[in-house]
Scaffold this motif. Structure first.
Motif, PDB file in Angstrom:
ATOM      1  N   ARG A 126      42.828  28.217  34.591  1.00 12.79           N
ATOM      2  CA  ARG A 126      42.733  28.400  36.046  1.00 12.79           C
ATOM      3  C   ARG A 126      43.472  29.650  36.503  1.00 12.79           C
ATOM      4  NH1 ARG A 126      43.750  22.942  38.362  1.00 12.79           N
ATOM      5  NH2 ARG A 126      41.655  22.647  37.505  1.00 12.79           N
ATOM      6  N   THR A 127      44.593  29.943  35.850  1.00 13.30           N
ATOM      7  CA  THR A 127      45.352  31.133  36.222  1.00 13.30           C
ATOM      8  C   THR A 127      44.508  32.383  36.063  1.00 13.30           C
ATOM      9  OG1 THR A 127      47.482  30.134  35.648  1.00 13.30           O
ATOM     10  CG2 THR A 127      47.371  32.533  35.620  1.00 13.30           C
ATOM     11  N   ARG A 128      43.817  32.492  34.937  1.00  8.79           N
ATOM     12  CA  ARG A 128      42.960  33.657  34.695  1.00  8.79           C
ATOM     13  C   ARG A 128      41.758  33.680  35.639  1.00  8.79           C
ATOM     14  NH1 ARG A 128      43.412  36.899  30.317  1.00  8.79           N
ATOM     15  NH2 ARG A 128      45.270  36.508  29.060  1.00  8.79           N
ATOM     16  N   ALA A 129      41.247  32.501  35.992  1.00 11.43           N
ATOM     17  CA  ALA A 129      40.092  32.456  36.896  1.00 11.43           C
ATOM     18  C   ALA A 129      40.452  33.027  38.262  1.00 11.43           C
ATOM     19  CB  ALA A 129      39.599  31.013  37.030  1.00 11.43           C
ATOM     20  N   PHE A 130      41.609  32.652  38.798  1.00  9.70           N
ATOM     21  CA  PHE A 130      42.012  33.172  40.106  1.00  9.70           C
ATOM     22  C   PHE A 130      42.412  34.646  40.024  1.00  9.70           C
ATOM     23  CE2 PHE A 130      42.332  28.697  41.351  1.00  9.70           C
ATOM     24  CZ  PHE A 130      41.767  28.761  42.611  1.00  9.70           C
ATOM     25  N   ALA A 131      43.005  35.054  38.909  1.00  9.58           N
ATOM     26  CA  ALA A 131      43.314  36.480  38.736  1.00  9.58           C
ATOM     27  C   ALA A 131      42.029  37.303  38.702  1.00  9.58           C
ATOM     28  CB  ALA A 131      44.117  36.692  37.455  1.00  9.58           C
ATOM     29  N   THR A 132      41.010  36.788  38.032  1.00 11.40           N
ATOM     30  CA  THR A 132      39.721  37.485  37.977  1.00 11.40           C
ATOM     31  C   THR A 132      39.100  37.573  39.365  1.00 11.40           C
ATOM     32  OG1 THR A 132      39.356  36.694  35.717  1.00 11.40           O
ATOM     33  CG2 THR A 132      37.425  37.470  36.935  1.00 11.40           C
ATOM     34  N   GLN A 133      39.195  36.483  40.134  1.00 15.05           N
ATOM     35  CA  GLN A 133      38.661  36.501  41.490  1.00 15.05           C
ATOM     36  C   GLN A 133      39.328  37.585  42.330  1.00 15.05           C
ATOM     37  OE1 GLN A 133      40.020  33.558  44.217  1.00 15.05           O
ATOM     38  NE2 GLN A 133      38.067  33.384  45.277  1.00 15.05           N
ATOM     39  N   PHE A 134      40.649  37.661  42.265  1.00 17.07           N
ATOM     40  CA  PHE A 134      41.382  38.652  43.051  1.00 17.07           C
ATOM     41  C   PHE A 134      41.032  40.068  42.603  1.00 17.07           C
ATOM     42  CE2 PHE A 134      45.321  41.051  44.073  1.00 17.07           C
ATOM     43  CZ  PHE A 134      45.357  40.811  45.435  1.00 17.07           C
ATOM     44  N   PHE A 135      40.932  40.265  41.297  1.00 12.48           N
ATOM     45  CA  PHE A 135      40.562  41.568  40.749  1.00 12.48           C
ATOM     46  C   PHE A 135      39.186  42.000  41.257  1.00 12.48           C
ATOM     47  CE2 PHE A 135      38.015  43.620  37.414  1.00 12.48           C
ATOM     48  CZ  PHE A 135      38.712  44.803  37.240  1.00 12.48           C
ATOM     49  N   LEU A 136      38.209  41.099  41.187  1.00 13.52           N
ATOM     50  CA  LEU A 136      36.854  41.441  41.592  1.00 13.52           C
ATOM     51  C   LEU A 136      36.760  41.646  43.103  1.00 13.52           C
ATOM     52  CD1 LEU A 136      34.790  39.041  39.301  1.00 13.52           C
ATOM     53  CD2 LEU A 136      35.029  41.520  39.086  1.00 13.52           C
ATOM     54  N   GLN A 137      37.537  40.871  43.876  1.00 13.29           N
ATOM     55  CA  GLN A 137      37.546  41.072  45.323  1.00 13.29           C
ATOM     56  C   GLN A 137      38.023  42.474  45.675  1.00 13.29           C
ATOM     57  OE1 GLN A 137      39.967  37.873  46.854  1.00 13.29           O
ATOM     58  NE2 GLN A 137      38.193  36.708  47.541  1.00 13.29           N
ATOM     59  N   ASN A 138      39.114  42.888  45.080  1.00 15.48           N
ATOM     60  CA  ASN A 138      39.653  44.213  45.392  1.00 15.48           C
ATOM     61  C   ASN A 138      38.757  45.320  44.875  1.00 15.48           C
ATOM     62  OD1 ASN A 138      42.631  44.273  46.600  1.00 15.48           O
ATOM     63  ND2 ASN A 138      42.411  42.428  45.362  1.00 15.48           N
ATOM     64  N   LEU A 139      38.176  45.104  43.706  1.00 11.91           N
ATOM     65  CA  LEU A 139      37.243  46.097  43.178  1.00 11.91           C
ATOM     66  C   LEU A 139      36.037  46.229  44.104  1.00 11.91           C
ATOM     67  CD1 LEU A 139      36.731  48.002  40.778  1.00 11.91           C
ATOM     68  CD2 LEU A 139      35.494  46.130  39.675  1.00 11.91           C
ATOM     69  N   GLY A 140      35.499  45.071  44.554  1.00  9.28           N
ATOM     70  CA  GLY A 140      34.356  45.100  45.460  1.00  9.28           C
ATOM     71  C   GLY A 140      34.684  45.750  46.789  1.00  9.28           C
ATOM     72  N   LEU A 141      35.845  45.391  47.361  1.00  8.29           N
ATOM     73  CA  LEU A 141      36.257  45.991  48.634  1.00  8.29           C
ATOM     74  C   LEU A 141      36.445  47.499  48.491  1.00  8.29           C
ATOM     75  CD1 LEU A 141      38.836  43.344  49.886  1.00  8.29           C
ATOM     76  CD2 LEU A 141      36.693  43.953  51.030  1.00  8.29           C
ATOM     77  N   GLY A 142      37.078  47.910  47.388  1.00  3.25           N
ATOM     78  CA  GLY A 142      37.330  49.334  47.190  1.00  3.25           C
ATOM     79  C   GLY A 142      36.051  50.134  47.032  1.00  3.25           C
ATOM     80  N   ILE A 143      35.147  49.651  46.195  1.00  3.07           N
ATOM     81  CA  ILE A 143      33.881  50.368  45.967  1.00  3.07           C
ATOM     82  C   ILE A 143      33.046  50.368  47.244  1.00  3.07           C
ATOM     83  CG2 ILE A 143      31.723  50.357  44.676  1.00  3.07           C
ATOM     84  CD1 ILE A 143      33.269  49.241  42.297  1.00  3.07           C
ATOM     85  N   GLY A 144      33.005  49.214  47.931  1.00  2.00           N
ATOM     86  CA  GLY A 144      32.251  49.151  49.177  1.00  2.00           C
ATOM     87  C   GLY A 144      32.786  50.115  50.211  1.00  2.00           C
ATOM     88  N   GLY A 145      34.120  50.198  50.317  1.00  2.00           N
ATOM     89  CA  GLY A 145      34.721  51.127  51.273  1.00  2.00           C
ATOM     90  C   GLY A 145      34.420  52.572  50.945  1.00  2.00           C
ATOM     91  N   LEU A 146      34.448  52.905  49.651  1.00  2.00           N
ATOM     92  CA  LEU A 146      34.164  54.287  49.248  1.00  2.00           C
ATOM     93  C   LEU A 146      32.715  54.662  49.546  1.00  2.00           C
ATOM     94  CD1 LEU A 146      36.068  54.518  45.845  1.00  2.00           C
ATOM     95  CD2 LEU A 146      36.619  55.727  47.965  1.00  2.00           C
ATOM     96  N   ILE A 147      31.786  53.781  49.207  1.00  2.00           N
ATOM     97  CA  ILE A 147      30.371  54.082  49.459  1.00  2.00           C
ATOM     98  C   ILE A 147      30.090  54.092  50.959  1.00  2.00           C
ATOM     99  CG2 ILE A 147      28.004  53.286  49.101  1.00  2.00           C
ATOM    100  CD1 ILE A 147      28.889  52.124  46.436  1.00  2.00           C
ATOM    101  N   GLY A 148      30.686  53.121  51.682  1.00  2.48           N
ATOM    102  CA  GLY A 148      30.496  53.087  53.128  1.00  2.48           C
ATOM    103  C   GLY A 148      30.997  54.343  53.803  1.00  2.48           C
TER     104      GLY A 148
END
Length: 426
Positions: A126-148
């Motif tokens: 579970r620890t790795r699952a939530f870490a992966t979620q946080f990682f992907l959220q920030n990656l998605g937000l960052g890439i979306g912000g750059l493209i936007g």
């Protein structure tokens, strides 16, 4: 990760990608592009937060009774409608109504997604699952912000309509992906037992009676108030007013924050997953206290502008390091403290605490960061040190396995059967 977990994480990343297109530009869009004024833009942001505060108290009970899947799908569709409405809003009522839908939809998805992750994981991963979620959220937000940022044009309202359209499409993708997930539990097994329902169904009374969870909520409020609640308000105002930071540097600082999270997340995970959660969070408080001290140097020191800028960016980077330590620590702890029949309510309660901190943080930090520079830094150094104290106090209320889950998997003793002695009879 199993197939269900992969789909959950993929949908979560795509929705964060869509949010990244619009979140940095919402104020500018309402105030300048639609020419509705700064007051309306502030009201829209406030309504966005208030909608979350209204719906979250009811979300947990629905998740536990009906399961998280309908909540995720319903929240994603609601958010998509809000995003489309915001993209074409040309009046104050339309912008406010769209903000209500968008805020409510995104708010209910958070605890529902967290509950889906809990259902599709074991305590060991579970620890790795939530870490992966946080990682992907920030990656998605960052890439979306750059493209936007490459698409947006203040002189072309249509470019913002396109951004909100992409955001709506990503929410619908999340709904579609979530709809294909086969959860290992059903709404029947998630519903409250009859005897608990007869006593009032667990709910807030049971949660408030759980001292460890109450202490975790207090700790969570201080965490979010001292960090996330200052990013785009008090700390930004302090940087521009006290440190003389160019507004464009704020974007660089936020990019540095995201970059540290993306780069450090799984390195940090290896370091923290076999350590006590309370001590990890206490370490975050010390790291953030250092970050605030460096921010103090940026605005109150007498160094060059280059040094002040570097110090300010370093502050955001240190915050990112602390965030990467929290992601595999706090969210899994909420799940481990929750009874099986109340996982949704515990996740919703913690999401509500976070939302309260994000609402109060800018209201307190914004004016202080703009005008009371010295007291602002001292206040948040003390809040960060308070995180360390609260974390250590929480550790005393946790069981050894709740505080350090690895104990459950590294301390297994294999029993060796020894045959009984045979006594010969003559």
């Amino acid at each position: 990760m199993g197939a269900a977990m992969r789909r959950i994480q993929a949908g979560n990343a795509l929705s964060a990608f869509g949010l990244g297109f619009t979140v940095p530009y919402l104020y500018v869009y309402v105030a300048q592009v639609r020419d509705l004024g700064a007051g309306t833009a502030g009201a829209v942001l406030a309504v966005f937060a208030m909608a979350a505060l209204v719906v979250l108290p009811f979300t947990g009970r629905v998740i536990d009774r009906r399961g998280p899947l309908p909540v995720v799908v319903g929240g994603a569709v609601l958010a998509a409608v809000g995003a489309v409405g915001m993209g074409v809003a040309a009046s104050v009522p339309a912008a406010v109504l769209s903000a209500v839908l968008l805020g409510a939809g995104t708010a209910v998805m958070q605890p529902a997604l967290a509950t889906m992750i809990v259902w599709c994981s074991e305590p060991s991963n579970r620890t790795r699952a939530f870490a992966t979620q946080f990682f992907l959220q920030n990656l998605g937000l960052g890439i979306g912000g750059l493209i936007g940022g490459q698409i947006v044009d203040v002189g072309r309202p249509g470019s913002f309509t396109l951004l909100f359209g992409i955001e709506a499409a990503m929410f619908l993708v999340l709904a579609a992906v979530a709809g294909t997930v086969r959860l290992p539990r059903t709404s029947a097994t998630a519903s409250l037992p009859k005897e608990m329902a007869a006593r009032g169904g667990g709910g807030m009374r049971a949660l408030l009676g759980h001292r460890a969870m109450v202490q975790l909520c207090v700790l969570g409020f201080v965490l979010f108030f001292a960090c996330y609640g200052q990013f785009e308000s008090g700390l930004a105002a302090y940087g521009t007013e006290a440190a003389g930071i160019d507004p464009s540097t704020l974007g660089v600082a936020l990019a540095a924050n995201t970059a540290v999270i993306v780069v450090a997340q799984f390195v940090v995970l290896r370091l923290v997953e076999r350590r006590r959660r309370s001590r990890v969070v206490a370490s975050v408080g010390l790291i953030w206290a250092l970050a605030w001290i460096i921010a103090g140097y940026a605005g109150l020191g007498h160094g060059s502008q280059t040094m002040a800028t570097a110090a300010f960016i370093s502050t955001y980077a240190l915050f990112g390091l602390g965030e990467s330590m929290l992601s595999p620590t706090v969210a899994p702890l909420v799940a481990d403290l929750a009874p099986d029949e109340m996982v949704g309510q515990y996740n919703a309660a913690f999401a509500l605490v976070k939302q309260l901190a994000l609402a109060v943080g800018p209201a307190v930090g914004g004016p202080m960061g703009a005008a009371l520079h010295g007291p602002y830094i001292v206040t948040f150094v003390l809040f960060s040190l308070g995180v360390s104290v609260l974390a250590l106090r929480l550790g005393r209320r946790l069981t050894p396995v709740q505080d350090q889950p690895s104990l459950a998997y590294t301390s297994r003793v294999v029993a060796v059967h020894k045959p009984e002695a045979v006594t010969a009879s003559y």
